[in-house]
Enzyme design. Structure first.
Site, PDB file in Angstrom:
ATOM      1  N   LEU A 531       0.824  -1.209   0.000  1.00 54.16           N
ATOM      2  CA  LEU A 531       0.000   0.000   0.000  1.00 54.16           C
ATOM      3  C   LEU A 531       0.850   1.246   0.000  1.00 54.16           C
ATOM      4  O   LEU A 531       0.434   2.302  -0.445  1.00 54.16           O
ATOM      5  CB  LEU A 531      -0.902   0.027   1.237  1.00 54.16           C
ATOM      6  CG  LEU A 531      -2.009  -1.011   1.306  1.00 54.16           C
ATOM      7  CD1 LEU A 531      -2.640  -1.016   2.679  1.00 54.16           C
ATOM      8  CD2 LEU A 531      -3.061  -0.723   0.255  1.00 54.16           C
ATOM      9  N   GLY A 532       2.039   1.148   0.542  1.00 58.60           N
ATOM     10  CA  GLY A 532       2.884   2.323   0.602  1.00 58.60           C
ATOM     11  C   GLY A 532       3.937   2.147   1.678  1.00 58.60           C
ATOM     12  O   GLY A 532       4.086   1.076   2.253  1.00 58.60           O
ATOM     13  N   ASP A 650       3.830  13.374  14.713  1.00 56.77           N
ATOM     14  CA  ASP A 650       3.929  13.316  13.256  1.00 56.77           C
ATOM     15  C   ASP A 650       2.545  13.381  12.625  1.00 56.77           C
ATOM     16  O   ASP A 650       2.217  12.612  11.727  1.00 56.77           O
ATOM     17  CB  ASP A 650       4.670  12.048  12.824  1.00 56.77           C
ATOM     18  CG  ASP A 650       5.223  12.187  11.403  1.00 56.77           C
ATOM     19  OD1 ASP A 650       5.255  13.327  10.890  1.00 56.77           O
ATOM     20  OD2 ASP A 650       5.600  11.163  10.813  1.00 56.77           O
TER      21      ASP A 650
END
Ligand SMILES: *[C@@H]1O[C@H](CO)[C@@H](O)[C@H](O)[C@H]1NC(C)=O
Ligand SMILES: *[C@@H]1O[C@H](CO)[C@@H](O)[C@H](O)[C@H]1NC(C)=O
Ligand SMILES: *[C@@H]1O[C@H](CO)[C@@H](O)[C@H](O)[C@H]1NC(C)=O
Ligand SMILES: *[C@@H]1O[C@H](CO)[C@@H](O)[C@H](O)[C@H]1NC(C)=O
Ligand SMILES: *[C@@H]1O[C@H](CO)[C@@H](O)[C@H](O)[C@H]1NC(C)=O
Ligand SMILES: *[C@@H]1O[C@H](CO)[C@@H](O)[C@H](O)[C@H]1NC(C)=O
Ligand SMILES: *[C@@H]1O[C@H](CO)[C@@H](O)[C@H](O)[C@H]1NC(C)=O
Ligand SMILES: *[C@@H]1O[C@H](CO)[C@@H](O)[C@H](O)[C@H]1NC(C)=O
Length: 840
Positions: A531-532, A650
């Site tokens: 997916l990444g 983050d």
């Protein structure tokens, strides 16, 4: 973008840009259709007064699918579709009236006629020797009647009418609900998408049983409950009184019919259910000649069905928004503390019905201004007044609450509930009074505590905070003593294949998956499943043997912590349960591998929507607003409301995942710092995070705290508003600076220019912009905590004026009150304090 003055009689003004959904048809043939000649594609019927038009249309100009529908002749918007499930491919269709009174859509292909659709329903046979005609009435109703009844007479019995088979819209005069004689259940269902009339998942209907209620389902379960009729509307509809000037609403409840309808005394109004599940009452105004909504549902988290479980009460202005009714406590205090409120509340003291009529008898606590609970199993008693209702309830041991309202138009009556009270929320404006049965001991305490307060009258408002503080104490203690408290497995619905778990010894278990299961599910970590790249390694999509989808984060070996450290950390993350946090389902620790298994989010991350020219159009203002508020709630939970304090460090668009319903979920806790106590502040030498989202004090000095997350949140809000990446500008904080300059010049609305093909509330947009600026202030102390951010976003209290944000070059300490011509137009809404720009 034009700025319009805000009208004070409408809470929210929404401009809906009209989509050209209807092709301009050429020929018309009056308002009638007879059996001698069909209506061909390209021809239309127009109602006698010109309000409605019927013909073939095509909602998606790129597709050849043609539908027969009815739309407003001038205010183009389709209100009814005949063949929603079965379009004609191409222009070869026609609408035919057969001699027996059935309407048929025929597709003529290669000289053969194929029937695509026909009007169904209870067959009312037409008298022989008469011929039927179809007529499009000025109300938007397409009726089939006998030729002999050609006159427009209200007493005419129609052989068939489109009002009996609604699509996604209720028009004035149309009945929503049940015709008990024929069993017809008239409800409206959303389109699948804005350009596809195929029935979507959401349905708006009247539910019989108990006391009839207005409901919305999402195909499987109750999505929203409007509640029973209370005289001038439904119990759970938050409507202002403004609409009453031009709309009258009614409920008929008789042996023949249980139905809701409304009439409008000027202009057009409709209730439409949209593919995203919102239902809006819209009004056409001329000027401004656009659709505006003045009632809409659902509006907030308290509008979800049973947001706080049985005997819970939802207050959208509080965080957390759930509490127990007075005299009740959370059934599972530790889970409740993790904001998993599904188990709801239980009585503090069990009722003692045997003492009925004596001094120690159970009593009733009034809850003022609430949405009445689910009446599926309640009993209505017309004509009973408040005192009689109370007596009736106290005499029946299974009665748990009562209320007196106008159950029908003008007819007051008593509603009695038995068993659990479900789906109660505070509705100060339109809510009713509910009397909840509690044990004598609890009643004394509740009365005692509310009397010791200044205003005993405001029972609910004063009792709840007191209960709240008791609860906090209770939770703290119970957390310590329930070591061997056996937790039901319901909290984790997903188990490792081999049933193994890691446990924190306090009843919390996190499933352990074995490597094979994960490898199988992800096709051996194939590239296709990837997916990444997350912060600390690649993320894969997986499908388990049972068909459920998961996201697997395979931590890269370089980032490996020790096993016990890793376990501690994931146990903490696993315990986090919030609608706006991505859920950790389990983990895998094997063969030098560390993997985290999360719920799979089909809509990927927020950045894939925001920064993609096509997909960004799918995000309407309402979704954006809900995303902003959702992220805020998730962050508040991390900062304040969970068992531990967590600074995410983050927060950014790519770390906000979206579920099927576009509910935002904060993900990627790779950089998160967990604090046990209240001292949630720290300093680090290694500054990790993402440029553009990092606050000045963190980027420069490595100081981070909840306020540095608040800064990132502010940047994120500006990105959601503008469709622009803060970091894609030449200098990292240019978006903030750009936005601030626009704000200073009174052109703040230009920031949302990307939303032009959209409808939005100017008030909400301004509020979000202002909150964003408050969040990106230079100094941490000047930024609000997330709890205030949520209040600022969701209430209409006046906000403090933001000063020049961090990183933006401004001349500080010199501010002037200034109002430009645009500001005057917006009146008190936008008192802009301008900071003089630094000599540019
Ligand atoms: C049927 O409708 C067509 C078109 O509107 C019209 O020309 C025709 O005269 C009508 N026939 C009868 C019998 O009314
Ligand atoms: C129609 O298709 C074209 C080309 O694929 C695309 O550019 C355009 O946006 C589409 N229009 C609509 C309304 O979907
Ligand atoms: C009416 O006629 C159509 C076609 O002529 C036929 O398909 C349909 O079954 C008939 N309906 C009734 C109720 O007789
Ligand atoms: C129409 O007829 C022609 C020739 O008979 C045939 O080739 C074609 O496939 C037919 N089209 C359809 C849609 O049936
Ligand atoms: C809506 O109406 C249809 C047709 O009468 C019915 O099958 C369906 O169950 C109804 N849905 C609801 C939620 O009432
Ligand atoms: C619940 O009942 C217990 C024992 O009767 C009492 O100590 C406690 O204060 C009560 N709590 C509430 C919230 O009423
Ligand atoms: C008490 O209430 C329950 C639930 O509403 C009802 O079923 C029952 O008949 C009632 N009993 C009496 C004696 O009214
Ligand atoms: C409720 O009913 C009473 C009569 O029973 C009527 O006077 C009153 O106006 C009604 N209220 C509403 C809000 O309909």
């Amino acid at each position: 973008m034009a700025m319009m003055p805000i009208r004070n009689y409408e809470l929210i003004i929404l401009f809906i840009l009209l989509s050209a959904t209807v092709s301009n048809a050429a020929a018309t043939s009056g308002d009638r259709l007879n059996i001698s000649r069909p209506l061909y594609d390209g021809e239309t019927l127009i109602s006698a007064g010109g309000a409605f038009e019927l013909g073939f249309f095509n909602p998606d100009s790129n597709s050849s699918k043609r539908y027969v529908g009815i739309w407003y002749h001038n205010a183009h918007e389709v209100v009814w579709v005949a063949n929603a499930r079965n379009p004609v491919a191409g222009f070869s269709g026609s609408l035919t009236l057969t001699p027996n009174g059935t309407l048929v859509i025929v597709d003529r292909k290669n000289s053969t006629d194929v029937i695509i659709w026909f009007s169904s329903g209870p067959s009312k046979s037409i008298a022989t020797a008469t011929t039927p005609i179809a007529q499009l009435l000025e109300t938007g109703n397409l009726v089939v009647k006998s030729d002999a009844d050609a006159a427009d007479d209200e007493t005419v019995v129609y052989i068939w009418q489109s009002f009996d088979y609604p699509s996604n819209t209720i028009l004035p005069g149309m009945h929503l609900g049940w015709d008990l004689r024929t069993g017809l259940n008239r409800n409206i269902t959303s389109w699948a998408t804005l350009t596809d009339p195929f029935p979507g998942i959401y349905t708006f209907a009247i539910k019989l049983g108990g006391v009839p209620q207005l409901i919305e389902t999402d195909g499987q379960s109750l999505y929203w409950r409007g509640g029973p009729w209370v005289g001038n509307g439904f119990a759970g509809t938050q409507q202002g009184s403004a609409y009453q000037a031009f709309i009258t609403t009614s409920l008929v409840m008789s042996k023949e019919e249980v139905a809701y309808f409304f009439e409008v005394n000027q202009g057009f109004a409709r209730i439409t259910i949209f593919p995203d599940g919102t239902t809006q009452r819209l009004r056409w105004q001329d000027p401004p000649g656009k659709w505006s909504f003045f009632w809409k549902t659902p509006t907030d988290q308290c509008d979800a069905f049973s947001p706080c479980g049985p005997f819970g009460i939802c207050n959208a202005d509080l965080t957390p928004f759930c509490s127990c009714l007075p005299g009740f406590r959370p059934k599972n205090p530790d889970r409740w503390a993790l904001t998993d409120v599904s188990d709801g509340c239980v009585r503090n003291t069990t009722l003692d019905c045997s003492r009925s009529g004596t001094k120690g008898a159970d009593g009733f606590v009034p809850m003022n201004g609430v949405k009445l609970p689910d009446t599926s199993a309640a009993v209505g008693d017309l004509g009973l007044g408040l005192d009689d209702c109370r007596v009736k309830c106290s005499m029946n041991c299974s009665c748990t609450a009562y209320s007196v309202t106008n159950i029908t138009d003008g007819g007051s009556g008593c509603i009695l509930w038995a068993g659990e009270l479900i789906d109660i929320r505070l509705l100060p404006q339109s809510g009713r009074d509910l009397y909840v049965r509690v044990a004598a001991a609890d009643l004394a305490k509740i009365i005692g505590s509310s009397q010791s307060d200044h205003k005993g009258k405001r029972g609910v408002a004063t009792v709840l905070p007191i209960l709240g503080s008791i609860l906090v104490g209770f939770i703290l203690i119970s957390g310590l003593i329930i070591c061997h408290y056996k937790r039901k497995k319901k909290i984790i619905t997903f188990h490792g294949e081999n049933g193994e778990v890691i446990s924190d010894g306090n009843g919390f278990d996190l499933p352990l998956f074995d490597f094979e299961t994960i490898a199988d599910a992800t096709n051996n970590f194939s590239v296709d499943n990837r997916l990444g790249e997350g912060g600390f390694g690649p993320v894969y999509k997986g499908r388990k043997k049972d068909g459920s989808e998961i996201a697997v984060k395979r931590l890269s070996k370089s980032s490996m912590q020790g096993i016990s450290e890793f376990k501690n950390e994931i146990m903490l993350i696993g315990k986090l349960q919030h609608r706006n946090l991505v859920r950790l389902l389990g983990c895998c620790i094997e063969r030098q591998e560390r993997m985290l298994i999360y719920e799979y989010m089909p809509n990927k991350s927020l950045d894939t929507f925001l920064f993609d020219k096509t997909k960004t159009k799918l995000l309407n203002w309402d979704m954006r607003y809900r995303i902003i508020v959702g992220i805020a709630r998730g962050l508040l939970y991390l900062h304040q409301d969970s068992v531990v304090r967590i600074i995410h460090r983050d927060l950014k668009a790519s770390n906000i995942l979206l579920d099927l319903e576009m509910v935002p979920k904060i993900s990627d806790f790779g950089l998160a710092r967990i604090f046990a106590g209240d001292e949630a502040k720290s300093k680090t030498k290694i500054i990790a995070g993402t440029y553009g989202y990092m606050s000045p004090e963190y980027l420069m000095d490595g100081f981070f705290s909840a306020k540095s997350d608040v800064y990132s949140f502010g940047v994120l809000v500006l990105e959601v508003l503008s469709n622009q990446r803060n970091s894609s500008w030449q200098s990292n904080n240019h978006l903030v600076e750009h936005a601030w300059r626009l704000w200073e010049e009174g052109r703040a609305l230009e920031l949302v220019d990307g939303l032009t093909s959209d409808s939005f509330s100017i008030i909400e947009v301004f509020r979000c912009i202002k909150v964003a600026f408050l969040c990106v202030q230079q100094f941490p102390d000047e930024r609000p905590f997330m709890s205030s951010v949520i209040l600022m976003l969701t209430s209409d209290k006046e906000l403090p004026e933001p000063k020049c944000p961090g990183f933006v070059p401004c001349r500080r300490h010199f501010e002037v009150q200034h109002s430009s011509s645009e500001n005057k137009e917006l009146g008190s809404l936008n008192k802009i304090t301008l900071t003089l720009p630094h000599g540019r």
